[in-house]
Design an enzyme around this catalytic site. Structure first.
Site, short mmCIF file in Angstrom:
data_model
loop_
_atom_site.label_atom_id
_atom_site.label_comp_id
_atom_site.label_asym_id
_atom_site.label_seq_id
_atom_site.Cartn_x
_atom_site.Cartn_y
_atom_site.Cartn_z
N PRO A 2 0.91 -5.88 4.23
CA PRO A 2 -0.49 -6.70 5.12
C PRO A 2 -0.94 -6.42 6.72
O PRO A 2 -0.08 -5.18 7.06
CB PRO A 2 0.36 -7.98 5.68
CG PRO A 2 1.58 -8.15 4.78
CD PRO A 2 1.95 -6.79 3.98
N GLU A 3 -2.13 -5.89 6.10
CA GLU A 3 -2.93 -5.75 7.75
C GLU A 3 -3.02 -6.55 8.80
O GLU A 3 -2.68 -7.58 9.27
CB GLU A 3 -3.89 -4.81 7.77
CG GLU A 3 -4.20 -4.04 6.45
CD GLU A 3 -4.91 -3.31 5.11
OE1 GLU A 3 -6.28 -2.76 6.52
OE2 GLU A 3 -4.86 -2.82 4.84
N LYS A 62 -0.30 -5.09 13.70
CA LYS A 62 0.70 -5.09 12.52
C LYS A 62 2.00 -6.09 12.80
O LYS A 62 3.03 -5.74 12.11
CB LYS A 62 1.47 -4.19 11.09
CG LYS A 62 -0.75 -3.90 10.50
CD LYS A 62 0.32 -2.65 9.79
CE LYS A 62 -0.94 -1.83 9.57
NZ LYS A 62 -0.93 -0.70 7.58
N TYR A 108 15.84 -13.31 -1.60
CA TYR A 108 15.61 -12.53 -1.22
C TYR A 108 14.59 -12.69 0.43
O TYR A 108 15.14 -12.33 1.33
CB TYR A 108 13.86 -11.62 -1.85
CG TYR A 108 14.28 -11.27 -2.90
CD1 TYR A 108 15.24 -9.81 -3.04
CD2 TYR A 108 13.54 -11.46 -3.58
CE1 TYR A 108 15.79 -10.25 -4.47
CE2 TYR A 108 13.45 -11.21 -5.39
CZ TYR A 108 14.33 -11.06 -5.64
OH TYR A 108 14.49 -10.41 -6.84
N ARG A 129 11.84 -5.89 -0.99
CA ARG A 129 12.07 -4.48 -0.88
C ARG A 129 12.14 -3.15 0.62
O ARG A 129 13.08 -2.68 0.27
CB ARG A 129 10.07 -4.07 -0.82
CG ARG A 129 9.09 -4.23 -2.12
CD ARG A 129 8.08 -3.00 -2.73
NE ARG A 129 8.13 -2.09 -2.72
CZ ARG A 129 7.60 -1.27 -2.88
NH1 ARG A 129 6.54 -1.99 -2.94
NH2 ARG A 129 7.93 0.55 -3.33
N LYS A 176 -9.60 14.55 18.35
CA LYS A 176 -8.67 14.99 17.86
C LYS A 176 -9.77 15.45 16.28
O LYS A 176 -10.69 15.21 16.13
CB LYS A 176 -8.06 14.28 16.91
CG LYS A 176 -7.60 13.33 17.62
CD LYS A 176 -6.81 11.64 17.34
CE LYS A 176 -5.52 11.42 18.05
NZ LYS A 176 -4.55 11.64 18.98
N ASN A 195 -6.02 0.08 4.47
CA ASN A 195 -6.26 0.67 3.89
C ASN A 195 -7.65 -0.13 3.86
O ASN A 195 -8.53 0.60 3.46
CB ASN A 195 -6.12 1.26 2.57
CG ASN A 195 -5.75 2.32 2.13
OD1 ASN A 195 -6.50 3.35 2.29
ND2 ASN A 195 -5.59 2.19 0.60
#
Length: 375
Positions: A2-3, A62, A108, A129, A176, A195
């Site tokens: 999740p973003e 996030k 879960y 997970r 940078k 992503n």
């Protein structure tokens, strides 16, 4: 994973269903990873939450939190596959039609919340997970972002629009020498971009993801700043519902990678290729995203033909790709890269480390568990 947009979706539902209500019952299951790695225990979480009123919910990238009537407050992160379910509410952003997904309490679960109203509201944090994080932050509610882990992360492009200005972005990029995609994914720079959002931003800005950040000219920086706010604000306003995303977004057409007989191109015929930048697989439209400066490496046809396939996620009307850079205290710090070493990842994530070293629970069988919105 999740973003920013997906997390914003759950914050919306928390405000709708939990804020203003008192938690009459909090049930927990001990987990030395999800709680322990965040510096607390399930028992401490239960004691801190039970009997208190939820007075607010917020987000930075996030991370998201529940502000309680008195400290400490719950600050959470979904990791790669976590989520927060609210019974009889459409919080999810992908299709789920398995009978077991309708069960309550859900499989879960790590904590269950019940309110004191009638009928009561029930919520559950789930994560098969075990890469999510649940922690307690002991501070005034209005100062949560001044404490770890949020203080180590960059500004949120939606919540902190006054900070993420064109001038701020230019200074960040020129300070940078890293691929611009890697800079966007590093949560120490900007919070919430993962992503798919990174790819969408760079596509609209017409910037190649491998180009070094310090080689972008003024016009490119202006376009990147505009695309950054456009993609983030639009996806958040639409509650991460991909069916409502604009038709011209790369998102709508990027999911055929590696699939047999699938067409990797936009409706106008422009080809979509895939390459790895900063340890992440990136979708690129070469005819649009030109290399105008030095890049980390050149891609070959192997980057396209050998790209692994990914499952397709659907958004149901009634409901990471690969793992994204997580934002724990450890990986929120700025990362150093060595451009000449092509195999070195510019971002190392807590999620990836955990996934490699702790295969802790079996993934539910025969279930589509994607972490990316897909059409």
């Amino acid at each position: 994973m999740p973003e920013l947009a997906e997390v914003s979706r759950i914050v919306h539902f928390l405000r709708q269903h939990l804020v203003g209500k008192t938690l009459s019952k909090v049930s927990v299951q001990n987990d030395d990873i999800i709680y322990g790695k965040a510096g607390t225990t399930a028992a401490e979480f239960q004691k801190a939450m039970e009997g208190k009123k939820v007075v607010g919910a917020g987000q930075q990238g996030k991370y998201f939190w529940l502000a309680m009537s008195s400290p400490p407050h719950a600050v959470m992160h979904f990791g790669m596959a976590g989520w927060l379910k609210i019974r009889n509410a459409d919080t999810y952003y992908y299709r789920t039609d398995k009978p077991e997904d309708k069960e309550w309490p859900p499989k879960y679960w790590k904590f269950l919340l019940e309110t004191d109203e009638d009928p009561k509201t029930e919520a559950a944090f789930v994560d098969f997970r075990r890469l999510g994080r649940i922690r307690l932050v002991d501070c005034p509610a209005e100062e949560i972002r001044k404490y770890s882990p949020l203080k180590e992360n960059g500004p949120d492009p939606v919540a902190d629009k006054d900070i993420v200005t064109e001038e701020w972005l230019a200074k960040k990029l020129r300070s940078k020498k890293v691929p611009v995609k890697a800079l966007l994914l590093d949560q120490a720079n900007i919070s919430g971009i993962g992503n798919w959002m990174g790819d969408e931003i760079l596509y609209h800005a017409k910037i190649h993801p491998e180009q070094y950040s310090n080689t972008l000219n003024d016009d490119q920086i202006k376009e990147l700043h505009s695309a950054l706010h456009y993609v983030c604000s639009t996806s958040v306003d639409l509650l991460a519902d991909s069916e409502k995303f604009p038709a011209d977004w790369l998102f709508k057409h990027r999911w055929s990678k590696g699939k047999k007989n699938a067409s990797c191109m936009l409706p106008n015929g422009e080809k979509i290729t895939f390459l790895t930048v900063g340890g992440r697989t990136s979708a690129v439209v070469p005819s649009v995203q030109k290399k105008t400066g030095s890049v980390a490496k050149d891609i070959s046809s192997d980057d396209v033909s050998n790209a692994p396939s990914k499952s397709k996620r659907k958004r149901a009307p009634a409901i990471k790709e690969e793992s994204e850079p997580d934002t724990s205290e450890e990986d929120a710090k700025p990362k150093k890269t060595e451009p000449k070493r092509q195999n070195r990842k510019s971002i190392k994530t807590e999620d990836e480390d955990e996934a490699k070293t702790k295969p802790v629970e079996a993934e539910p069988s025969n279930r589509r568990r994607s972490s990316r919105l897909r059409k």
